[in-house]
Write a protein that holds these residues in place. Structure first.
Motif, short mmCIF file in Angstrom:
data_model
loop_
_atom_site.label_atom_id
_atom_site.label_comp_id
_atom_site.label_asym_id
_atom_site.label_seq_id
_atom_site.Cartn_x
_atom_site.Cartn_y
_atom_site.Cartn_z
N UNK A 129 -15.95 3.35 -0.75
CA UNK A 129 -15.22 3.82 0.44
C UNK A 129 -14.21 2.79 0.91
N UNK A 130 -13.06 3.29 1.41
CA UNK A 130 -12.04 2.42 1.98
C UNK A 130 -11.59 3.01 3.31
N UNK A 131 -10.88 2.22 4.07
CA UNK A 131 -10.40 2.69 5.37
C UNK A 131 -9.13 3.52 5.20
N UNK A 132 -8.79 4.25 6.23
CA UNK A 132 -7.54 5.01 6.25
C UNK A 132 -6.36 4.07 6.04
N UNK A 133 -6.40 2.93 6.68
CA UNK A 133 -5.30 1.95 6.56
C UNK A 133 -5.18 1.44 5.13
N UNK A 134 -6.30 1.20 4.47
CA UNK A 134 -6.29 0.73 3.07
C UNK A 134 -5.74 1.81 2.13
N UNK A 135 -6.11 3.06 2.38
CA UNK A 135 -5.59 4.16 1.57
C UNK A 135 -4.09 4.30 1.76
N UNK A 136 -3.64 4.20 3.00
CA UNK A 136 -2.21 4.28 3.29
C UNK A 136 -1.44 3.15 2.60
N UNK A 137 -2.00 1.95 2.61
CA UNK A 137 -1.35 0.81 1.97
C UNK A 137 -1.26 1.01 0.46
N UNK A 138 -2.31 1.56 -0.14
CA UNK A 138 -2.30 1.82 -1.58
C UNK A 138 -1.21 2.81 -1.94
N UNK A 139 -1.02 3.84 -1.12
CA UNK A 139 0.03 4.82 -1.39
C UNK A 139 1.42 4.22 -1.21
N UNK A 141 2.22 0.94 -1.49
CA UNK A 141 2.46 -0.10 -2.48
C UNK A 141 2.55 0.46 -3.91
N UNK A 142 1.63 1.32 -4.28
CA UNK A 142 1.52 1.76 -5.68
C UNK A 142 2.36 2.98 -6.00
N UNK A 143 2.62 3.82 -5.00
CA UNK A 143 3.45 5.01 -5.21
C UNK A 143 4.86 4.82 -4.68
N UNK A 144 5.10 3.70 -4.02
CA UNK A 144 6.44 3.42 -3.50
C UNK A 144 6.88 4.33 -2.39
N UNK A 145 5.94 4.81 -1.59
CA UNK A 145 6.26 5.75 -0.53
C UNK A 145 6.67 5.01 0.75
N UNK A 146 7.75 5.46 1.35
CA UNK A 146 8.28 4.80 2.54
C UNK A 146 8.23 5.68 3.79
N UNK A 147 7.87 6.94 3.63
CA UNK A 147 7.96 7.86 4.77
C UNK A 147 6.66 8.66 4.93
#
Length: 249
Positions: A129-139, A141-147
């Motif tokens: 399990x990870x936090x919402x903030x950690x999941x958001x950071x992974x998206x 950083x790894x998917x290059x999402x800015x919005x």
């Protein structure tokens, strides 16, 4: 290799599952521009053939463009650009989504880079399990999402995710009603209904959460995934993925 052979190779890789729960009988896959069955060796792969993507395809000498989304949206200058480039354009959409494994989702999962079990359709279960903030950071950083947009309970841990890349309409709302899902991720959604349901639930103490990535932001990794597969398994053809970027700036 003939264009028809390349497309058959891709259709065989991700065949339509006739028992898929939401398979579209009126498929949108196939030729978008110029049906001439040319012998080609350089292929441009993209999520959507924007004017910048089309120009880049021309610059690299692409002889075929394979896109996931529609190409024409009413702009006459774009049609003129396509005709001037004269590169055949083919679309692969339903085959990517309605196979036994959704290849757009598979690409998302691979690029996300987290240890997960993926059911092939839309459910991800994280090993840890990870936090919402950690999941958001992974998206980011790894998917290059800015919005990325978020609505719901932010102070929670995530174990099971419902993935809905692109536009799945009311199915996102259905997924949010699942008691075994900690958070839903989607491309686009009806904000006036789905987002307000999540906001109402969160403010009343009901554990709901939703990430909205944008249609293009959520699906582009799936076409990059397809491009890699082509280069690894298709002799005599070089595929180049051309990034369309997120629609928002």
């Amino acid at each position: 290799m003939l264009i028809s052979e390349i497309m058959k190779f891709l259709y065989d890789w991700t065949p339509i599952d006739p028992e898929h729960p939401i398979v579209n009988k009126n498929r949108v896959d196939g030729c978008v521009y110029n049906e001439e069955d040319r012998d080609v060796s350089k292929v441009a792969v993209c999520l959507i053939a924007t004017p910048n993507v089309l120009k880049k395809a021309g610059e690299i000498g692409a002889e075929l463009i394979i896109t996931h989304e529609n190409t024409f949206f009413g702009c006459p200058l774009k049609k003129e650009l396509v005709e001037n480039l004269d590169i055949p354009i083919y679309r692969i959409h339903d085959y990517m989504h309605f196979s036994k494994v959704d290849k757009i989702h598979a690409g998302f999962v691979q690029q996300l880079g987290l240890e997960v079990e993926y059911d092939g359709f839309r459910t991800l279960e994280l090993k840890n399990p990870i936090s919402i903030t950690e999941l958001e950071k992974a998206m980011c950083d790894n998917l290059g999402l800015k919005h990325i947009r978020f609505v719901g309970q932010r102070n929670k841990m995530v174990k099971r995710i419902s993935l809905n890349c692109g536009a799945w309409g009311s199915m996102v709302s259905q997924e949010l009603h699942r008691e075994d899902i900690d958070v839903a991720i989607c491309g686009e959604v009806d904000e006036a209904s789905t987002c307000e349901y999540v906001r109402d639930s969160a403010q009343l103490g009901i554990d709901k959460a939703l990430f909205i990535l944008g249609h293009m932001g959520s699906e582009r990794s799936g076409m990059s995934y397809m491009c890699d597969y082509m280069n690894e398994n298709l002799d005599g053809v070089t595929a180049t993925y051309i990034e369309c970027e997120e629609v928002y700036n």
